[in-house]
Write an enzyme that holds these catalytic residues in place. Structure first.
Site, PDB file in Angstrom:
ATOM      1  N   SER A 176      93.901 -26.905  10.023  1.00  0.00           N
ATOM      2  CA  SER A 176      92.863 -26.187  10.604  1.00  0.00           C
ATOM      3  C   SER A 176      91.243 -26.948  10.508  1.00  0.00           C
ATOM      4  CB  SER A 176      92.849 -24.737  10.322  1.00  0.00           C
ATOM      5  OG  SER A 176      91.970 -24.031  11.360  1.00  0.00           O
ATOM      6  N   THR A 177      90.560 -25.999  10.028  1.00  0.00           N
ATOM      7  CA  THR A 177      89.378 -26.748   9.745  1.00  0.00           C
ATOM      8  C   THR A 177      89.012 -27.709   8.673  1.00  0.00           C
ATOM      9  OG1 THR A 177      88.257 -24.343  10.281  1.00  0.00           O
ATOM     10  CG2 THR A 177      86.923 -26.030   9.150  1.00  0.00           C
ATOM     11  N   HIS A 203      95.035 -26.607  14.605  1.00  0.00           N
ATOM     12  CA  HIS A 203      94.316 -25.667  15.525  1.00  0.00           C
ATOM     13  C   HIS A 203      93.151 -26.290  16.294  1.00  0.00           C
ATOM     14  CE1 HIS A 203      95.463 -22.568  12.098  1.00  0.00           C
ATOM     15  NE2 HIS A 203      96.524 -22.855  12.766  1.00  0.00           N
ATOM     16  N   MET A 297      90.890 -22.709   7.412  1.00  0.00           N
ATOM     17  CA  MET A 297      90.548 -21.080   7.152  1.00  0.00           C
ATOM     18  C   MET A 297      91.794 -19.966   7.619  1.00  0.00           C
ATOM     19  SD  MET A 297      87.674 -20.167  10.111  1.00  0.00           S
ATOM     20  CE  MET A 297      88.002 -20.739  11.824  1.00  0.00           C
ATOM     21  N   ASP A 300      97.324 -19.020   8.152  1.00  0.00           N
ATOM     22  CA  ASP A 300      98.426 -19.525   9.264  1.00  0.00           C
ATOM     23  C   ASP A 300      99.261 -20.258   8.142  1.00  0.00           C
ATOM     24  OD1 ASP A 300      99.990 -19.898  11.260  1.00  0.00           O
ATOM     25  OD2 ASP A 300      98.725 -21.392  12.010  1.00  0.00           O
TER      26      ASP A 300
END
Length: 359
Positions: A176-177, A203, A297, A300
């Site tokens: 993600s991030t 993401h 973050m 998931d």
């Protein structure tokens, strides 16, 4: 302690609207404002901020030029891109992430639309992740030849020690991030003869993943593509989930496994969601799943891996805290006792190769 934010945007109205959104959350305060990259650069030479909200299109010095100047001056900052360009200009966004921005939000075309709750919620969620993230590390560029030489050495070790043992394996990565940049430290280090297909859920919104796949495909030996409905999984190919849909692996006739997209609601607040990908592998014909959880973050991946472990042999590689931009997803996996290995980012690719083997 409240986080100090610098807002950089050439529109006075947009600056005001973004500042109002930021100040509506008690976690943040707007410490400074800048009308263009030049003003922001002067402020960043003198001050430090917990995060910078940066527009792309500005006079004198645009957002990308500012990122380049910061890198040249070796000034580190946690930067979130917020631009009307980010949806159509996927390349621009990826350039910004490559130059050091940590994440991005798509800013509506007009200030009025910025006041809608969906945008405010997404903006503050992303800003929170960026403000809490590890300060970017200024790295010297790694030459493609160096990456290939290192990959060849790991491949020879894998061959010598018979890694893989002939069982059917698949690699499934969640990020993600900080993920797009981190994936550039993993995917180009995988060899074309990797004895497994690779699935990735990053993401990202719809419209960005095709550009990310193309960029990753150009960087190394292994083939990378944005996964399409019905794609049959092949060893030595990386399948990146399309943004805005959930990617699943579905059994098909003849022992094959194919890509299937579903449109369930977001889960863990994201779409695509890695939990769906991991759970879809419960019914596939692979003997072992190598799950890799990178920076991001939230949590998931954790629930999906837990459910997957009830039916399949699973080996979990989690990125360590020191090299994670945001130590959320890998931390959740480690805290749940699911991680078999916790390694720095630069070692992830070699652990995938040694666990999977090569043809």
């Amino acid at each position: 302690m409240t986080k100090k934010i610098l807002v950089v945007d050439d529109s006075a109205l947009m600056r005001r609207v973004l500042c109002d959104i930021i100040c509506s959350d008690e976690r943040f305060e707007v410490a400074d404002r800048a009308r263009d990259g030049q003003e922001a650069l002067e402020l960043l030479r003198k001050n430090s901020y917990d995060a910078v909200v940066l527009d792309v299109n500005m006079p004198r010095m645009n957002g990308l030029q500012l990122l380049y100047e910061l890198r040249k001056a070796r000034i580190t900052a946690r930067i979130m891109m917020a631009s009307t360009d980010t949806r159509e200009g996927a390349k621009t966004t990826l350039d910004a992430l490559e130059l050091g921005a940590l994440d991005f939000v798509h800013k509506p075309d007009n200030a009025v639309s910025c006041r809608v709750e969906d945008f405010k919620r997404e903006f503050l969620k992303t800003l929170g992740a960026v403000a809490d993230s590890r300060l970017p590390v200024l790295e010297s560029p790694v030459q493609k030849q160096e990456v290939r030489a290192t990959t060849r050495k790991i491949v020879e070790i894998a061959r010598k020690h018979g890694a893989g043992n002939g069982s059917r394996k698949i690699v499934a990565i969640a990020s993600s991030t900080g993920g797009p940049k981190s994936l550039q430290s993993v995917i180009p280090r995988l060899p074309a003869e990797l004895q497994a297909p690779v699935l990735i859920v990053q993401h990202m919104p719809k419209g960005f993943t095709a550009s990310l796949a193309d960029r990753l495909d150009c960087l190394g030996e292994i083939r990378v593509k944005e996964a399409e409905e019905g794609d049959e999984l092949q060893s030595g190919t990386v399948y990146l989930s399309m943004g805005g849909s959930h990617m699943n692996a579905r059994p098909a006739a003849g022992g094959r496994t194919v890509i299937h997209y579903s449109d369930e609601p977001g889960r863990e607040g994201v779409k695509p969601c890695a939990n769906y990908m991991y759970e879809s592998l419960m019914d596939c014909g692979y003997d072992e799943i190598i799950c890799v959880v990178l920076t991001g973050m939230g949590a998931d991946g954790t629930e999906g891996i837990q459910n997957l472990k009830s039916k399949k042999k699973v080996h979990v590689i989690a990125q360590d805290q020191e090299t994670s931009v945001v130590y959320g997803m890998p931390r959740s996996v480690a805290k749940a006792g699911l991680a078999d290995q916790i390694v720095p980012l630069e070692q992830v690719a070699q652990e995938i190769i040694l666990n999977v083997g090569v043809k």
